[in-house]
Structures are given as structure tokens and as C-alpha cells.
Design a protein around this motif. Structure first.
Motif, PDB file in Angstrom:
ATOM      1  N   PRO A 190       0.803  -1.220   0.000  1.00 50.30           N
ATOM      2  CA  PRO A 190       0.000   0.000   0.000  1.00 50.30           C
ATOM      3  C   PRO A 190       0.848   1.288   0.000  1.00 50.30           C
ATOM      4  N   ALA A 191       2.008   1.245   0.659  1.00 53.59           N
ATOM      5  CA  ALA A 191       2.855   2.442   0.748  1.00 53.59           C
ATOM      6  C   ALA A 191       3.478   2.784  -0.595  1.00 53.59           C
ATOM      7  N   GLY A 192       3.850   1.751  -1.361  1.00 52.50           N
ATOM      8  CA  GLY A 192       4.466   1.974  -2.672  1.00 52.50           C
ATOM      9  C   GLY A 192       5.843   2.597  -2.566  1.00 52.50           C
ATOM     10  N   GLY A 193       6.271   3.210  -3.649  1.00 54.18           N
ATOM     11  CA  GLY A 193       7.575   3.885  -3.688  1.00 54.18           C
ATOM     12  C   GLY A 193       8.718   2.967  -3.315  1.00 54.18           C
ATOM     13  N   LYS A 194       9.605   3.473  -2.441  1.00 54.07           N
ATOM     14  CA  LYS A 194      10.799   2.700  -2.066  1.00 54.07           C
ATOM     15  C   LYS A 194      10.450   1.413  -1.326  1.00 54.07           C
ATOM     16  N   HIS A 195       9.234   1.343  -0.758  1.00 57.51           N
ATOM     17  CA  HIS A 195       8.806   0.129  -0.063  1.00 57.51           C
ATOM     18  C   HIS A 195       8.630  -1.057  -1.022  1.00 57.51           C
ATOM     19  N   VAL A 196       8.388  -0.784  -2.279  1.00 54.16           N
ATOM     20  CA  VAL A 196       8.175  -1.875  -3.238  1.00 54.16           C
ATOM     21  C   VAL A 196       9.265  -1.946  -4.309  1.00 54.16           C
ATOM     22  N   GLU A 197      10.385  -1.293  -4.067  1.00 55.82           N
ATOM     23  CA  GLU A 197      11.503  -1.457  -4.996  1.00 55.82           C
ATOM     24  C   GLU A 197      11.880  -2.933  -5.000  1.00 55.82           C
ATOM     25  N   PRO A 198      12.112  -3.496  -6.192  1.00 56.99           N
ATOM     26  CA  PRO A 198      12.307  -4.953  -6.306  1.00 56.99           C
ATOM     27  C   PRO A 198      13.324  -5.557  -5.346  1.00 56.99           C
ATOM     28  N   GLU A 199      14.479  -4.937  -5.186  1.00 57.35           N
ATOM     29  CA  GLU A 199      15.509  -5.535  -4.323  1.00 57.35           C
ATOM     30  C   GLU A 199      15.020  -5.632  -2.880  1.00 57.35           C
ATOM     31  N   GLU A 202      22.230 -19.288   7.319  1.00 56.80           N
ATOM     32  CA  GLU A 202      21.757 -18.472   6.199  1.00 56.80           C
ATOM     33  C   GLU A 202      20.638 -17.548   6.646  1.00 56.80           C
ATOM     34  N   CYS A 203      19.775 -18.041   7.504  1.00 56.21           N
ATOM     35  CA  CYS A 203      18.667 -17.241   8.012  1.00 56.21           C
ATOM     36  C   CYS A 203      19.194 -16.011   8.752  1.00 56.21           C
ATOM     37  N   ALA A 204      20.210 -16.188   9.559  1.00 54.67           N
ATOM     38  CA  ALA A 204      20.793 -15.058  10.296  1.00 54.67           C
ATOM     39  C   ALA A 204      21.315 -13.999   9.328  1.00 54.67           C
ATOM     40  N   ASP A 205      21.989 -14.441   8.254  1.00 62.81           N
ATOM     41  CA  ASP A 205      22.519 -13.500   7.257  1.00 62.81           C
ATOM     42  C   ASP A 205      21.401 -12.752   6.542  1.00 62.81           C
ATOM     43  N   VAL A 206      20.385 -13.485   6.101  1.00 57.05           N
ATOM     44  CA  VAL A 206      19.277 -12.864   5.366  1.00 57.05           C
ATOM     45  C   VAL A 206      18.508 -11.912   6.281  1.00 57.05           C
ATOM     46  N   CYS A 207      18.293 -12.318   7.534  1.00 53.12           N
ATOM     47  CA  CYS A 207      17.588 -11.450   8.479  1.00 53.12           C
ATOM     48  C   CYS A 207      18.351 -10.147   8.705  1.00 53.12           C
ATOM     49  N   GLU A 208      19.665 -10.218   8.824  1.00 52.55           N
ATOM     50  CA  GLU A 208      20.472  -9.001   8.999  1.00 52.55           C
ATOM     51  C   GLU A 208      20.354  -8.100   7.771  1.00 52.55           C
ATOM     52  N   ASP A 209      20.428  -8.692   6.586  1.00 52.71           N
ATOM     53  CA  ASP A 209      20.280  -7.914   5.354  1.00 52.71           C
ATOM     54  C   ASP A 209      18.900  -7.269   5.287  1.00 52.71           C
ATOM     55  N   CYS A 210      17.885  -8.020   5.661  1.00 53.64           N
ATOM     56  CA  CYS A 210      16.519  -7.513   5.626  1.00 53.64           C
ATOM     57  C   CYS A 210      16.353  -6.371   6.634  1.00 53.64           C
ATOM     58  N   ALA A 211      16.909  -6.527   7.818  1.00 54.74           N
ATOM     59  CA  ALA A 211      16.824  -5.472   8.836  1.00 54.74           C
ATOM     60  C   ALA A 211      17.458  -4.182   8.326  1.00 54.74           C
ATOM     61  N   ARG A 212      18.633  -4.306   7.699  1.00 54.09           N
ATOM     62  CA  ARG A 212      19.315  -3.122   7.151  1.00 54.09           C
ATOM     63  C   ARG A 212      18.476  -2.467   6.059  1.00 54.09           C
ATOM     64  N   SER A 213      17.913  -3.281   5.179  1.00 56.52           N
ATOM     65  CA  SER A 213      17.100  -2.761   4.084  1.00 56.52           C
ATOM     66  C   SER A 213      15.859  -2.048   4.620  1.00 56.52           C
ATOM     67  N   CYS A 214      15.194  -2.657   5.599  1.00 53.20           N
ATOM     68  CA  CYS A 214      13.994  -2.052   6.182  1.00 53.20           C
ATOM     69  C   CYS A 214      14.338  -0.756   6.908  1.00 53.20           C
ATOM     70  N   GLU A 215      15.515  -0.721   7.525  1.00 56.40           N
ATOM     71  CA  GLU A 215      15.962   0.483   8.214  1.00 56.40           C
ATOM     72  C   GLU A 215      16.175   1.619   7.212  1.00 56.40           C
ATOM     73  N   GLN A 216      16.790   1.280   6.069  1.00 52.85           N
ATOM     74  CA  GLN A 216      17.051   2.286   5.033  1.00 52.85           C
ATOM     75  C   GLN A 216      15.754   2.802   4.422  1.00 52.85           C
ATOM     76  N   VAL A 217      14.799   1.917   4.204  1.00 54.44           N
ATOM     77  CA  VAL A 217      13.509   2.326   3.636  1.00 54.44           C
ATOM     78  C   VAL A 217      12.792   3.237   4.631  1.00 54.44           C
ATOM     79  N   GLY A 218      12.858   2.873   5.912  1.00 55.22           N
ATOM     80  CA  GLY A 218      12.239   3.669   6.970  1.00 55.22           C
ATOM     81  C   GLY A 218      10.803   3.271   7.242  1.00 55.22           C
ATOM     82  N   ASP A 219      10.304   3.646   8.394  1.00 52.85           N
ATOM     83  CA  ASP A 219       8.919   3.384   8.783  1.00 52.85           C
ATOM     84  C   ASP A 219       8.623   1.883   8.840  1.00 52.85           C
ATOM     85  N   MET A 220       9.626   1.089   9.229  1.00 56.28           N
ATOM     86  CA  MET A 220       9.462  -0.370   9.268  1.00 56.28           C
ATOM     87  C   MET A 220      10.122  -0.950  10.513  1.00 56.28           C
TER      88      MET A 220
END
Length: 110
Positions: free
Chosen positions: A32-41, A73-91
Motif C-alpha cells: 500500500p505504501a508503494g515507492g521505495k517500499h516496493v523497490e524490487p531488491e 543463512e537465516c541469520a545472514d538474510v535477516c540481517e540484510d533484511c533489517a538493514r534494508s527495512c531500516e534504510q527504507v524507513g517506517d518499518m
């Protein structure tokens, strides 16, 4: 049923919470937020995080020693996801749950 350590049960719980959080945030917040929240990466990373969390919980529930690999692998992906969500913001809920899951999975991978 195999005997499960409290740490493993805790990790399963964290993985399932992270699975639910990432999937829910992706569909109910990011779309629903769109923009950077739905960027493919970013969006793919959130879905990948949800899936590896589900898979890690599944491997631990099965009682296979291979959970060490999925948890690492889960720990690595979770860390990457946390960083990405932090950069996007509001997450923040996703950031915090991914970090809790990563920490728990690192213990299980050791």
C-alpha cells in the motif's frame, strides 16, 4: 518427537514470528505504501527473509542437524533484511524482529 532444547524452541518461535512479520509487512505495509517500499531488491529481500525463516523453523521442527545450515543463512538474510527495512524507513517492527531472529539463529548455527 525429539527432545528440543529451550534455545531451539525459542529460535523456532523467533523464526515463525519473523516469517509472519516480514510477510505481513510486505503485503499490508509495503504494497500500500508503494515507492521505495516496493523497490524490487527490497521487496524480494523481505519475501526471501520470510521464506528462509519458515524453512529454518521447519528444519528445527524436523529435528535434522541440517538446521545449522539453514539457521546460518537465516541469520545472514535477516540481517540484510533489517538493514534494508531500516534504510527504507517506517518499518521498525520488521527491523527489530529480523534482528531478534538473526541473533537466535546465530546461536543455533554455532
Amino acid at each position: 518427537m525429539h527432545q528440543m532444547s529451550p534455545d531451539m524452541q525459542s529460535c523456532i518461535d523467533e523464526c515463525l514470528r519473523c516469517y509472519q512479520t516480514c510477510l505481513s509487512m510486505a503485503s499490508n505495509h509495503c504494497l500500500p505504501a508503494g515507492g521505495k517500499h516496493v523497490e524490487p531488491e527490497h521487496f524480494r529481500l523481505m519475501l526471501a527473509c520470510a521464506e528462509i525463516c519458515r524453512t529454518s523453523a521447519h528444519f528445527m521442527l524436523l529435528g535434522t542437524a541440517h538446521h545449522k545450515h539453514t539457521c546460518a543463512e537465516c541469520a545472514d538474510v535477516c540481517e540484510d533484511c533489517a538493514r534494508s527495512c531500516e534504510q527504507v524507513g517506517d518499518m521498525q517492527a520488521c527491523v527489530e524482529q529480523c534482528r531478534r531472529c538473526a541473533e537466535s539463529c546465530r546461536k543455533m548455527a554455532a
